[in-house]
Design a protein around this motif. Structure first.
Motif, PDB file in Angstrom:
ATOM      1  N   UNK A  37      52.730  41.811  30.473  1.00 45.45           N
ATOM      2  CA  UNK A  37      52.095  42.941  29.802  1.00 45.45           C
ATOM      3  C   UNK A  37      50.692  43.196  30.322  1.00 45.45           C
ATOM      4  N   UNK A  38      49.938  42.127  30.603  1.00 44.80           N
ATOM      5  CA  UNK A  38      48.593  42.283  31.159  1.00 44.80           C
ATOM      6  C   UNK A  38      48.646  42.893  32.554  1.00 44.80           C
ATOM      7  N   UNK A  39      49.659  42.508  33.328  1.00 46.98           N
ATOM      8  CA  UNK A  39      49.815  43.070  34.676  1.00 46.98           C
ATOM      9  C   UNK A  39      50.147  44.557  34.597  1.00 46.98           C
ATOM     10  N   UNK A  40      51.114  44.910  33.753  1.00 42.66           N
ATOM     11  CA  UNK A  40      51.558  46.304  33.669  1.00 42.66           C
ATOM     12  C   UNK A  40      50.483  47.221  33.102  1.00 42.66           C
ATOM     13  N   UNK A  41      49.551  46.660  32.316  1.00 44.11           N
ATOM     14  CA  UNK A  41      48.458  47.457  31.757  1.00 44.11           C
ATOM     15  C   UNK A  41      47.194  47.403  32.605  1.00 44.11           C
ATOM     16  N   UNK A  42      47.275  46.758  33.768  1.00 42.64           N
ATOM     17  CA  UNK A  42      46.164  46.783  34.709  1.00 42.64           C
ATOM     18  C   UNK A  42      45.031  45.824  34.430  1.00 42.64           C
ATOM     19  N   UNK A  43      45.288  44.772  33.633  1.00 46.20           N
ATOM     20  CA  UNK A  43      44.227  43.819  33.319  1.00 46.20           C
ATOM     21  C   UNK A  43      44.129  42.690  34.341  1.00 46.20           C
ATOM     22  N   UNK A  44      45.270  42.241  34.861  1.00 41.84           N
ATOM     23  CA  UNK A  44      45.267  41.117  35.796  1.00 41.84           C
ATOM     24  C   UNK A  44      46.212  41.387  36.959  1.00 41.84           C
ATOM     25  N   UNK A  45      46.034  40.603  38.014  1.00 49.14           N
ATOM     26  CA  UNK A  45      46.969  40.574  39.140  1.00 49.14           C
ATOM     27  C   UNK A  45      47.408  39.132  39.322  1.00 49.14           C
ATOM     28  N   UNK A  46      48.685  38.928  39.633  1.00 49.16           N
ATOM     29  CA  UNK A  46      49.218  37.576  39.790  1.00 49.16           C
ATOM     30  C   UNK A  46      49.661  37.370  41.231  1.00 49.16           C
ATOM     31  N   UNK A  47      49.281  36.235  41.804  1.00 49.33           N
ATOM     32  CA  UNK A  47      49.652  35.895  43.170  1.00 49.33           C
ATOM     33  C   UNK A  47      50.337  34.539  43.176  1.00 49.33           C
ATOM     34  N   UNK A  48      51.561  34.500  43.702  1.00 44.52           N
ATOM     35  CA  UNK A  48      52.317  33.252  43.723  1.00 44.52           C
ATOM     36  C   UNK A  48      51.545  32.172  44.486  1.00 44.52           C
ATOM     37  N   UNK A  49      51.423  31.016  43.882  1.00 43.57           N
ATOM     38  CA  UNK A  49      50.747  29.897  44.519  1.00 43.57           C
ATOM     39  C   UNK A  49      49.244  29.880  44.325  1.00 43.57           C
ATOM     40  N   UNK A  50      48.678  30.983  43.812  1.00 42.80           N
ATOM     41  CA  UNK A  50      47.224  31.051  43.614  1.00 42.80           C
ATOM     42  C   UNK A  50      46.844  31.200  42.147  1.00 42.80           C
ATOM     43  N   UNK A  51      47.606  32.001  41.393  1.00 42.84           N
ATOM     44  CA  UNK A  51      47.308  32.161  39.980  1.00 42.84           C
ATOM     45  C   UNK A  51      47.118  33.604  39.566  1.00 42.84           C
ATOM     46  N   UNK A  52      46.535  33.795  38.386  1.00 42.32           N
ATOM     47  CA  UNK A  52      46.312  35.129  37.814  1.00 42.32           C
ATOM     48  C   UNK A  52      44.815  35.405  37.743  1.00 42.32           C
ATOM     49  N   UNK A  53      44.423  36.623  38.140  1.00 42.45           N
ATOM     50  CA  UNK A  53      43.009  36.968  38.226  1.00 42.45           C
ATOM     51  C   UNK A  53      42.747  38.299  37.521  1.00 42.45           C
ATOM     52  N   UNK A  54      41.574  38.388  36.872  1.00 43.05           N
ATOM     53  CA  UNK A  54      41.185  39.598  36.155  1.00 43.05           C
ATOM     54  C   UNK A  54      40.798  40.679  37.157  1.00 43.05           C
TER      55      UNK A  54
END
Length: 242
Positions: free
Chosen positions: A50-67
């Motif tokens: 939900x945070x990704x779809x609403x533009x709050x975070x981006x997720x990168x495999x092997x690195x994590x989630x970033x604001x």
């Protein structure tokens, strides 16, 4: 009662829009969030989606989630900008509406004393309006002990960093919430005027104790988020810790 993932989504969202998780920062891992909120990994993944779809975070495999720093507010085009804020694209700004030294109330000493083990006779109260692109987003009240009064420089009306970012810059430690509560509320006319929301509309309210990484209690804070700008869902039990 809201579905669990919606409640977790709201609490994670508040950490971002309230400034606890600043632009570009990495948020905790899925397992860390599972432990913190006492829910399954499936629930955490749905909240993060939900945070990704609403533009709050981006997720990168092997690195994590970033604001994300370029996120947009829901419904922002329908709300007028505030005249006290300059128009700076994709920028958060904070205006100090009030700074005063006050006597600590019995409620303050009860809440803060539970964690600090002591009571404080006086507190500094800061009322701060946060905005993005000039649009009011959150109205915050911070009540901090005297030793932390320099978190906001007196006489400087507009700032580009949040309370949490300022705490880190001034005192060298990250600040976190403890004993939090969250609820949907109908704000009074004064708050609606400041946030530029319609009278009778729902806003998102939360409160918590502010604590440094070493366990030092700073004080308490209350936030009211502009309900017309954010998607949110809360549980009936507003005392659930976050």
């Amino acid at each position: 009662m809201a579905l669990k993932f919606q409640a977790v989504f709201t609490r994670l969202q508040m950490k971002i829009i309230g400034g606890e998780w600043g632009d570009g920062s990495q948020i905790p891992t899925e397992m860390e969030l599972c432990t913190q909120y006492g829910v399954s990994r499936v629930t955490i993944r749905r909240a993060l989606k939900g945070l990704v779809s609403n533009g709050y975070i981006a997720r990168t495999r092997g690195k994590g989630s970033f604001v994300l720093s370029q996120r947009e507010l829901i419904g922002a085009s329908e709300v007028k900008s505030h005249p006290d804020f300059p128009q700076v694209a994709n920028a958060y700004q904070y205006k100090i509406l009030l700074s005063e030294k006050i006597a600590a109330s019995p409620t303050d000493n009860k809440l803060i004393g539970l964690l600090s083990g002591s009571t404080w006779p006086m507190l500094w109260h800061f009322k701060v309006l946060g905005a993005k692109n000039g649009i009011p987003a959150v109205l915050s009240d911070y009540y901090v002990c005297e030793r932390f009064k320099d978190v906001y420089p007196l006489g400087q009306p507009c700032l580009s960093i949040s309370f949490f970012e300022s705490m880190y810059q001034v005192y060298g430690q990250k600040c976190h919430f403890r004993r939090g509560a969250v609820a949907a509320v109908v704000s009074n006319e004064e708050i609606c005027e400041v946030l530029q929301t319609k009278p009778g509309s729902a806003n998102l309210w939360c409160r918590g104790i502010c604590v440094l990484e070493d366990g030092t209690v700073i004080g308490r804070c209350t936030n009211i988020f502009n309900g017309s700008l954010y998607e949110f869902a809360v549980e009936n039990d507003i005392e659930a810790a976050f």
